[in-house]
Design an enzyme around this catalytic site. Sequence first.
Site, PDB file in Angstrom:
ATOM      1  N   GLY A  83      55.069  45.832  32.533  1.00  0.00           N
ATOM      2  CA  GLY A  83      56.243  45.868  31.666  1.00  0.00           C
ATOM      3  C   GLY A  83      56.534  47.221  31.074  1.00  0.00           C
ATOM      4  O   GLY A  83      57.650  47.473  30.610  1.00  0.00           O
TER       5      GLY A  83
ATOM      6  N   ASP B 239      45.530  38.486  33.167  1.00  0.00           N
ATOM      7  CA  ASP B 239      46.273  39.652  33.656  1.00  0.00           C
ATOM      8  C   ASP B 239      45.663  40.953  33.163  1.00  0.00           C
ATOM      9  O   ASP B 239      46.069  42.035  33.595  1.00  0.00           O
ATOM     10  CB  ASP B 239      47.748  39.573  33.251  1.00  0.00           C
ATOM     11  CG  ASP B 239      47.941  39.409  31.753  1.00  0.00           C
ATOM     12  OD1 ASP B 239      47.553  38.361  31.227  1.00  0.00           O
ATOM     13  OD2 ASP B 239      48.480  40.335  31.107  1.00  0.00           O
TER      14      ASP B 239
END
Length: 479
Positions: free
Chosen positions: A91, A246
């Site tokens: 991101g 993650d």
Amino acid sequence: MTLDTLNFQTNYLSLNNEFYDMTDPTPLDDPYLISFNTHVAKLIGLESISGDDPRFVDLLNGTFIPRGVRPFSMCYAGHQFGNYAPRLGDGRAINLGSINGWHLQTKGSGETLYSRTSDGRAAVPSSIREYLMSEAMHHLGIPTTRALGVIGSQTKIVRNNIEQAAIVMRLSPSWVRFGTFEYFYYFKEYDKLQTLTDYVIAESYPHLKDDEDRYFKFFSEVVERTAKLIAKWQSIGFCHGVMNTDNMSIAGLTIDYGPFSMLDDFDYGFVCNKTDKAGRYSYGEQPNVSYWNLTMLSKALTPIIDKERMQKKLDDYGNFLYPNAYIDVMRQKLGLDLKLDEDVELITDLVGALQDAYVDYTNFFRTLSHYDSDRMPLFDIAMNPVVIHNWLELYDKRLAKETRSQSDRQKEMLKTNPKYVLKNYMLQEAIDLAQKGDFSSIETLLHIAAHPFDELPEFEHFAHETPEEHKNICLSCSS
């Protein structure tokens, strides 16, 4: 190698385009260099004088593009605090490619396809923390990503306060995560899951490439590497803070330094992440969470690996792989050369004693490294010396069974138990100065990080117990 001769490879882009998104960085306003890491520059053959080249700042800022660079962000999913998020990805990170097997990535380079509602930026404090801590972990002997440099800027971003944006360039042998496998499993794209596994084996487990049983052996080695990694975290007193799937490396590395901490006074239940209200990622829960994360990875791999075989390996993790790895590193910390069954009880009792002693974790082991039967130095650093006394009774009996000399034991312990670790209050002091334009403390901490086991008389104050008002600092994900 100079900035002019850098030449990047982008093998990850040979995969299907669902694995990534081509992403151009968004440059910061008026960028400036905060620090350049000459030790890490050597990993990619970059000359140390490159830190003085204005184009190094431009490299991090995305306005200087060396040969072979094709910027992209990676796609992945993950379980966050136990809840599955189907589409995460980089991101706020952009991959440039690899040099000498190190994948270079800039964190804080702006929005990507995976930013969701975020701005894709990183603040100066969190960037400095990752820059320094990744280097400290490496020199403590813990597998980790590294960081080449960090820049600040005049770009303003909103976090808990208005902050200046920064970019840290970090390096890793692999940026593939447990969550990368989960992404393709939950979308039932099993052919891409297998392609990903083949890619990771070639990159991080090349000795298995031609093995007929390579997929199961790959999973087995991930389990073993993770066991050793978490054992080292626990032994050194490192709290990761955000052990989502993650944030778990398929190569067995420490990655994604968000809200982290080194223990001050030993506290088995210490939580360093303000967001973690339930204490899921407390210091004491890290071994259990790593097992849970490996279980989620095994689920994602069921289309290509037998479930029962993987479960047996997971059982091994809990039954002996992690416990044995932890006991082994703790034996080293205690200066025990022989491996005796009674060591398990000795170490278990020590953890209980430390919990009740109110003693600085790092200082306890460093002081113990000088132990010569005089107990007063250890009593002096503990608020509750009685429990230390009781444990030392057991320790003395155990030492009596060793064959090597006291001097040799002490020498080995001093190589294992650091005098210096980077605690959050030290990092915060360096950050406060950096935000005023003074980067000298960053260079000081970078030097200390590279010499954790040495005697550094000029920096002796960094080896003292954490000041009471700065103990157990809890941070947010944007800190």
